[in-house]
Each structure stands twice: as C-alpha cells, then as structure tokens.
Design a protein around this motif. Structure first.
Motif, short mmCIF file in Angstrom:
data_model
loop_
_atom_site.label_atom_id
_atom_site.label_comp_id
_atom_site.label_asym_id
_atom_site.label_seq_id
_atom_site.Cartn_x
_atom_site.Cartn_y
_atom_site.Cartn_z
N LEU A 31 42.43 22.35 63.91
CA LEU A 31 42.16 21.56 62.72
C LEU A 31 41.49 20.27 63.17
N THR A 32 40.27 20.01 62.70
CA THR A 32 39.56 18.80 63.11
C THR A 32 39.48 17.76 62.00
N GLN A 33 39.73 18.18 60.77
CA GLN A 33 39.80 17.24 59.64
C GLN A 33 40.85 17.73 58.67
N SER A 34 41.91 16.96 58.51
CA SER A 34 42.98 17.33 57.58
C SER A 34 42.56 17.05 56.15
N PRO A 35 43.05 17.86 55.21
CA PRO A 35 42.76 17.58 53.80
C PRO A 35 43.51 16.33 53.35
N GLN A 36 42.96 15.63 52.39
CA GLN A 36 43.61 14.41 51.87
C GLN A 36 44.66 14.72 50.82
N HIS A 37 44.54 15.86 50.16
CA HIS A 37 45.42 16.16 49.01
C HIS A 37 46.20 17.45 49.18
N VAL A 42 39.00 23.55 47.19
CA VAL A 42 39.00 23.12 48.59
C VAL A 42 37.75 23.67 49.27
N THR A 43 37.10 22.83 50.05
CA THR A 43 35.95 23.24 50.84
C THR A 43 36.37 23.20 52.30
N LEU A 44 36.14 24.29 53.01
CA LEU A 44 36.47 24.38 54.43
C LEU A 44 35.17 24.34 55.21
N ILE A 45 35.09 23.41 56.14
CA ILE A 45 33.94 23.34 57.03
C ILE A 45 34.36 23.99 58.34
N LEU A 46 33.68 25.04 58.71
CA LEU A 46 34.03 25.82 59.88
C LEU A 46 32.97 25.60 60.94
N SER A 47 33.39 25.10 62.09
CA SER A 47 32.47 24.91 63.21
C SER A 47 32.77 25.98 64.24
N LEU A 48 31.78 26.81 64.53
CA LEU A 48 31.95 27.88 65.50
C LEU A 48 31.49 27.40 66.86
N GLY A 98 41.46 18.70 41.51
CA GLY A 98 40.24 18.07 41.98
C GLY A 98 39.82 18.62 43.33
N PRO A 99 38.80 18.01 43.91
CA PRO A 99 38.28 18.51 45.18
C PRO A 99 39.12 18.05 46.38
N ASP A 100 39.05 18.83 47.42
CA ASP A 100 39.68 18.51 48.70
C ASP A 100 38.83 19.18 49.77
N SER A 101 38.94 18.75 51.01
CA SER A 101 38.20 19.40 52.07
C SER A 101 38.96 19.29 53.38
N ALA A 102 38.64 20.22 54.27
CA ALA A 102 39.25 20.26 55.60
C ALA A 102 38.21 20.85 56.53
N ALA A 103 38.40 20.67 57.83
CA ALA A 103 37.49 21.24 58.82
C ALA A 103 38.28 21.82 59.97
N ILE A 104 37.80 22.98 60.46
CA ILE A 104 38.43 23.59 61.63
C ILE A 104 37.33 23.93 62.63
N ASP A 105 37.72 24.02 63.88
CA ASP A 105 36.83 24.43 64.96
C ASP A 105 37.36 25.73 65.51
N PHE A 141 30.25 26.81 55.61
CA PHE A 141 31.01 26.16 54.56
C PHE A 141 31.60 27.21 53.63
N TYR A 142 32.86 27.08 53.32
CA TYR A 142 33.54 27.98 52.39
C TYR A 142 34.16 27.12 51.29
N SER A 143 34.05 27.55 50.07
CA SER A 143 34.67 26.86 48.94
C SER A 143 35.55 27.85 48.19
N LYS A 144 36.76 27.44 47.89
CA LYS A 144 37.68 28.29 47.15
C LYS A 144 38.39 27.45 46.10
N VAL A 145 38.78 28.12 45.03
CA VAL A 145 39.53 27.48 43.95
C VAL A 145 40.95 28.01 44.01
N ALA A 146 41.91 27.11 43.82
CA ALA A 146 43.33 27.51 43.88
C ALA A 146 44.09 26.85 42.75
N ALA A 147 45.13 27.52 42.30
CA ALA A 147 46.05 26.88 41.36
C ALA A 147 46.75 25.75 42.10
#
Length: 114
Positions: free
Chosen positions: A57-63, A9-15, A106-113, A24-30
């Motif tokens: 939360l400005t963009q929800s993950p798809q998965h 999962v990649t998190l896009i953080l808007s300050l 697989g990949p997923d992404s989300a964004a927060i403000d 941008f933060y990327s983490k791997v999870a089971a």
C-alpha cells in the motif's frame, strides 16, 4: 424504498516491471460495505505458485481502509491461456479489498505497488 449511500473508490495500481506503468480502477460501493478491488498472483501453468506477489500500500484512503490478504484468489485467465484451468480452483495470491467509513459518501482513492 431507502436510497443507498454510495462511495466511489479509485485504485491506482503501479506495476513494478522493466517498463513501469500505472493502471487505474474505479469501483462503486455501498457505504460501509467491503468490496474487492484487485487480485494478484504469480501462477505456473500447473496452477502452482511461481512466487508470492509483493503488494504494498503506497497511498492510504482518506475515508476508509484497505486490506491486503494473502489468500486463495480466483483469477480470470482467458480460455487460450495455459493457466485457464486455474480459474476453477483458484491460486495462492493477494486480495486487495476496501471498506469506507460507515456513512461516508463520496470519492476516495488509494494506491498500491505490485
């Protein structure tokens, strides 16, 4: 030995500051396991709150799902920071966590403000 199913999962953080920027933060999870993505706090030197951080939360993950929880968070202030004593006790803040759909890899992404 079973092979772990992983999601990334990649998190896009808007300050929200005078000079707005994104991190941008990327983490791997089971797959199906909850992971912590981000912690936010606004802390005075005496470890009291300087106000509740506003996290949206400005963009929800798809998965998967993102959870925003107002709770005690443990921040990692550097030793030369006046707030470093707060590292041991934790402070009021917001914890952002993610869990993928069970079985998803697989990949997923989300964004927060913040």
């Amino acid at each position: 030995m079973p092979i772990a199913k992983l999601s990334v999962v990649t998190l896009i953080l808007s300050l929200s500051t005078a000079t707005a920027h994104a991190e941008f933060y990327s983490k791997v999870a089971a797959s199906g396991a909850t992971i912590r993505l981000y912690r936010a706090s606004s802390t005075n030197p005496d470890c009291s709150t300087a106000g509740e951080p506003i996290v949206r939360l400005t963009q929800s993950p798809q998965h998967g799902r993102i959870r925003l929880a107002r709770t005690r968070v443990y921040i990692n202030f550097p030793p030369n920071n006046l707030r470093s004593a707060c590292n041991r006790s934790g402070v009021r803040g917001v914890l952002v966590s993610y869990v993928s759909q069970r079985g998803y890899t697989g990949p997923d992404s989300a964004a927060i403000d913040v």
